[in-house]
Scaffold this motif. Structure first.
Motif, PDB file in Angstrom:
ATOM      1  N   ASP A 114      -6.159   1.059   7.549  1.00 17.58           N
ATOM      2  CA  ASP A 114      -5.882   1.378   8.955  1.00 17.58           C
ATOM      3  C   ASP A 114      -6.155   0.171   9.851  1.00 17.58           C
ATOM      4  OD1 ASP A 114      -5.138   3.947   8.237  1.00 17.58           O
ATOM      5  OD2 ASP A 114      -7.053   4.855   8.841  1.00 17.58           O
ATOM      6  N   ASP A 115      -7.250  -0.540   9.567  1.00 22.58           N
ATOM      7  CA  ASP A 115      -7.590  -1.737  10.340  1.00 22.58           C
ATOM      8  C   ASP A 115      -6.517  -2.812  10.166  1.00 22.58           C
ATOM      9  OD1 ASP A 115     -10.210  -0.721  11.135  1.00 22.58           O
ATOM     10  OD2 ASP A 115     -10.814  -1.106   9.062  1.00 22.58           O
ATOM     11  N   LEU A 116      -6.080  -2.988   8.924  1.00 20.44           N
ATOM     12  CA  LEU A 116      -5.053  -3.991   8.657  1.00 20.44           C
ATOM     13  C   LEU A 116      -3.736  -3.613   9.330  1.00 20.44           C
ATOM     14  CD1 LEU A 116      -4.016  -6.547   7.337  1.00 20.44           C
ATOM     15  CD2 LEU A 116      -3.751  -5.273   5.198  1.00 20.44           C
ATOM     16  N   GLU A 117      -3.355  -2.351   9.225  1.00 24.18           N
ATOM     17  CA  GLU A 117      -2.106  -1.916   9.862  1.00 24.18           C
ATOM     18  C   GLU A 117      -2.144  -2.125  11.372  1.00 24.18           C
ATOM     19  OE1 GLU A 117      -1.880   2.042   8.289  1.00 24.18           O
ATOM     20  OE2 GLU A 117      -0.734   1.383   6.532  1.00 24.18           O
ATOM     21  N   SER A 118      -3.281  -1.894  11.997  1.00 20.75           N
ATOM     22  CA  SER A 118      -3.408  -2.145  13.439  1.00 20.75           C
ATOM     23  C   SER A 118      -3.305  -3.634  13.746  1.00 20.75           C
ATOM     24  CB  SER A 118      -4.745  -1.603  13.960  1.00 20.75           C
ATOM     25  OG  SER A 118      -4.780  -0.207  13.896  1.00 20.75           O
ATOM     26  N   ALA A 119      -3.941  -4.459  12.908  1.00 23.96           N
ATOM     27  CA  ALA A 119      -3.965  -5.904  13.151  1.00 23.96           C
ATOM     28  C   ALA A 119      -2.591  -6.550  12.981  1.00 23.96           C
ATOM     29  CB  ALA A 119      -4.966  -6.571  12.211  1.00 23.96           C
ATOM     30  N   ILE A 120      -1.756  -6.005  12.097  1.00 30.70           N
ATOM     31  CA  ILE A 120      -0.456  -6.630  11.865  1.00 30.70           C
ATOM     32  C   ILE A 120       0.617  -6.168  12.842  1.00 30.70           C
ATOM     33  CG2 ILE A 120      -0.957  -7.004   9.425  1.00 30.70           C
ATOM     34  CD1 ILE A 120       1.021  -4.761   8.750  1.00 30.70           C
ATOM     35  N   GLU A 121       0.307  -5.145  13.615  1.00 30.89           N
ATOM     36  CA  GLU A 121       1.285  -4.625  14.565  1.00 30.89           C
ATOM     37  C   GLU A 121       1.779  -5.741  15.489  1.00 30.89           C
ATOM     38  OE1 GLU A 121       1.349  -1.210  17.953  1.00 30.89           O
ATOM     39  OE2 GLU A 121       0.342  -0.723  16.063  1.00 30.89           O
ATOM     40  N   GLY A 122       3.088  -5.898  15.556  1.00 30.38           N
ATOM     41  CA  GLY A 122       3.697  -6.931  16.379  1.00 30.38           C
ATOM     42  C   GLY A 122       3.767  -8.293  15.714  1.00 30.38           C
ATOM     43  N   HIS A 123       3.287  -8.411  14.466  1.00 25.99           N
ATOM     44  CA  HIS A 123       3.267  -9.697  13.765  1.00 25.99           C
ATOM     45  C   HIS A 123       4.076  -9.696  12.470  1.00 25.99           C
ATOM     46  CE1 HIS A 123       0.327 -11.416  16.482  1.00 25.99           C
ATOM     47  NE2 HIS A 123      -0.358 -10.296  16.388  1.00 25.99           N
ATOM     48  N   VAL A 124       4.745  -8.593  12.158  1.00 26.63           N
ATOM     49  CA  VAL A 124       5.476  -8.482  10.895  1.00 26.63           C
ATOM     50  C   VAL A 124       6.856  -9.134  11.019  1.00 26.63           C
ATOM     51  CG1 VAL A 124       6.433  -6.887   9.188  1.00 26.63           C
ATOM     52  CG2 VAL A 124       4.240  -6.350  10.293  1.00 26.63           C
ATOM     53  N   LEU A 125       7.077 -10.161  10.211  1.00 31.65           N
ATOM     54  CA  LEU A 125       8.374 -10.834  10.150  1.00 31.65           C
ATOM     55  C   LEU A 125       9.299 -10.140   9.144  1.00 31.65           C
ATOM     56  CD1 LEU A 125       7.105 -14.530  10.017  1.00 31.65           C
ATOM     57  CD2 LEU A 125       8.078 -13.342  11.995  1.00 31.65           C
ATOM     58  N   ALA A 126       8.708  -9.645   8.064  1.00 34.62           N
ATOM     59  CA  ALA A 126       9.466  -8.955   7.019  1.00 34.62           C
ATOM     60  C   ALA A 126       8.495  -8.126   6.199  1.00 34.62           C
ATOM     61  CB  ALA A 126      10.183  -9.957   6.122  1.00 34.62           C
ATOM     62  N   GLN A 127       9.017  -7.103   5.548  1.00 36.59           N
ATOM     63  CA  GLN A 127       8.186  -6.306   4.659  1.00 36.59           C
ATOM     64  C   GLN A 127       9.033  -5.778   3.515  1.00 36.59           C
ATOM     65  OE1 GLN A 127       7.273  -3.340   7.883  1.00 36.59           O
ATOM     66  NE2 GLN A 127       7.307  -1.915   6.140  1.00 36.59           N
ATOM     67  N   THR A 128       8.355  -5.474   2.423  1.00 32.26           N
ATOM     68  CA  THR A 128       9.025  -4.931   1.252  1.00 32.26           C
ATOM     69  C   THR A 128       8.047  -4.025   0.518  1.00 32.26           C
ATOM     70  OG1 THR A 128      10.375  -5.503  -0.677  1.00 32.26           O
ATOM     71  CG2 THR A 128       8.411  -6.848  -0.293  1.00 32.26           C
ATOM     72  N   ARG A 129       8.599  -3.221  -0.380  1.00 32.70           N
ATOM     73  CA  ARG A 129       7.767  -2.260  -1.106  1.00 32.70           C
ATOM     74  C   ARG A 129       8.170  -2.229  -2.580  1.00 32.70           C
ATOM     75  NH1 ARG A 129       8.065   3.842   0.780  1.00 32.70           N
ATOM     76  NH2 ARG A 129       6.852   2.974   2.494  1.00 32.70           N
ATOM     77  N   LEU A 130       7.154  -2.167  -3.421  1.00 32.26           N
ATOM     78  CA  LEU A 130       7.310  -1.916  -4.853  1.00 32.26           C
ATOM     79  C   LEU A 130       6.569  -0.623  -5.135  1.00 32.26           C
ATOM     80  CD1 LEU A 130       7.963  -2.784  -7.829  1.00 32.26           C
ATOM     81  CD2 LEU A 130       5.756  -3.985  -7.801  1.00 32.26           C
ATOM     82  N   GLU A 131       7.199   0.294  -5.843  1.00 27.11           N
ATOM     83  CA  GLU A 131       6.543   1.543  -6.182  1.00 27.11           C
ATOM     84  C   GLU A 131       6.459   1.698  -7.691  1.00 27.11           C
ATOM     85  OE1 GLU A 131       8.594   4.810  -4.299  1.00 27.11           O
ATOM     86  OE2 GLU A 131       7.742   4.323  -2.352  1.00 27.11           O
ATOM     87  N   GLY A 132       5.415   2.366  -8.128  1.00 26.36           N
ATOM     88  CA  GLY A 132       5.242   2.690  -9.537  1.00 26.36           C
ATOM     89  C   GLY A 132       4.504   4.009  -9.651  1.00 26.36           C
ATOM     90  N   THR A 133       4.631   4.658 -10.791  1.00 25.92           N
ATOM     91  CA  THR A 133       3.945   5.928 -11.005  1.00 25.92           C
ATOM     92  C   THR A 133       2.788   5.725 -11.984  1.00 25.92           C
ATOM     93  OG1 THR A 133       5.404   6.533 -12.825  1.00 25.92           O
ATOM     94  CG2 THR A 133       6.055   7.239 -10.602  1.00 25.92           C
ATOM     95  N   TYR A 134       1.865   6.668 -11.961  1.00 28.59           N
ATOM     96  CA  TYR A 134       0.723   6.602 -12.866  1.00 28.59           C
ATOM     97  C   TYR A 134       0.381   8.020 -13.287  1.00 28.59           C
ATOM     98  CZ  TYR A 134      -3.529   4.707 -14.926  1.00 28.59           C
ATOM     99  OH  TYR A 134      -4.494   4.306 -15.808  1.00 28.59           O
ATOM    100  N   PRO A 135       0.173   8.204 -14.587  1.00 26.36           N
ATOM    101  CA  PRO A 135      -0.081   9.568 -15.091  1.00 26.36           C
ATOM    102  C   PRO A 135      -1.489  10.061 -14.751  1.00 26.36           C
ATOM    103  CG  PRO A 135      -0.272   7.988 -16.878  1.00 26.36           C
ATOM    104  CD  PRO A 135       0.190   7.219 -15.654  1.00 26.36           C
ATOM    105  N   ALA A 136      -1.612  11.379 -14.704  1.00 27.35           N
ATOM    106  CA  ALA A 136      -2.925  12.000 -14.475  1.00 27.35           C
ATOM    107  C   ALA A 136      -3.691  12.038 -15.773  1.00 27.35           C
ATOM    108  CB  ALA A 136      -2.760  13.398 -13.922  1.00 27.35           C
TER     109      ALA A 136
END
Length: 151
Positions: free
Chosen positions: A129-151
């Motif tokens: 949450d702290d990081l997300e607040s700090a980066i607000e207005g400073h993001v030039l680009a973003q990307t996401r990688l997703e993966g699953t993990y078994p229980a």
């Protein structure tokens, strides 16, 4: 440079994360490969979380919070020593990486990478949450990688 991308040689996007990266196994981060960072980026930030934890944990569970990664970083190796960056506190209460550990069923984990136009001043107790607040207005680009993990 092209569009910002994040991949892992350990698993393909949307596929299963190998168990060795789990919290109760080796609990080390998977290797990550970064490409397409723009020349005007001053730093990178990474948040790894589990949105499927909302039901059992009551919140999105944060597994890794990293900022001030040098923008020229092309590879984050397995079991990375983040000496050139800053790591915050995950929801296990640990500093650094905390691997997948779903309490019920298979969960999806998000590796969110941000290219920023600035470096950040955050303490080691900072969470996502702290990081997300700090980066607000400073993001030039973003990307996401997703993966699953078994229980």
């Amino acid at each position: 440079m092209g569009d910002l991308t994040l991949e892992s040689p350990a698993f393909d996007g949307g596929e299963r994360i190998p168990e060795t990266y789990g919290y109760t196994d080796a609990n080390v981060n998977p290797p990550l490969e970064i490409d397409g960072v723009s020349d005007d980026a001053e730093s990178l930030a990474l948040i790894v979380d589990d949105p499927d934890a909302k039901e059992p944990a009551g919140k999105v569970w944060d597994h890794w919070v990293v900022w001030n990664v040098p923008p020229e970083t092309a590879t984050i190796p397995e079991d990375w020593d983040a000496a050139d960056a800053s790591e915050g506190t995950n929801d296990f209460g640990d500093h650094g990486y905390g691997g997948p550990n779903p309490p019920d069923t298979e969960h999806t984990y998000r590796f969110e990478l941000y290219a920023l136009d600035t470096g950040l001043e955050l303490g080691t107790k900072a969470g996502a949450d702290d990081l997300e607040s700090a980066i607000e207005g400073h993001v030039l680009a973003q990307t996401r990688l997703e993966g699953t993990y078994p229980a």
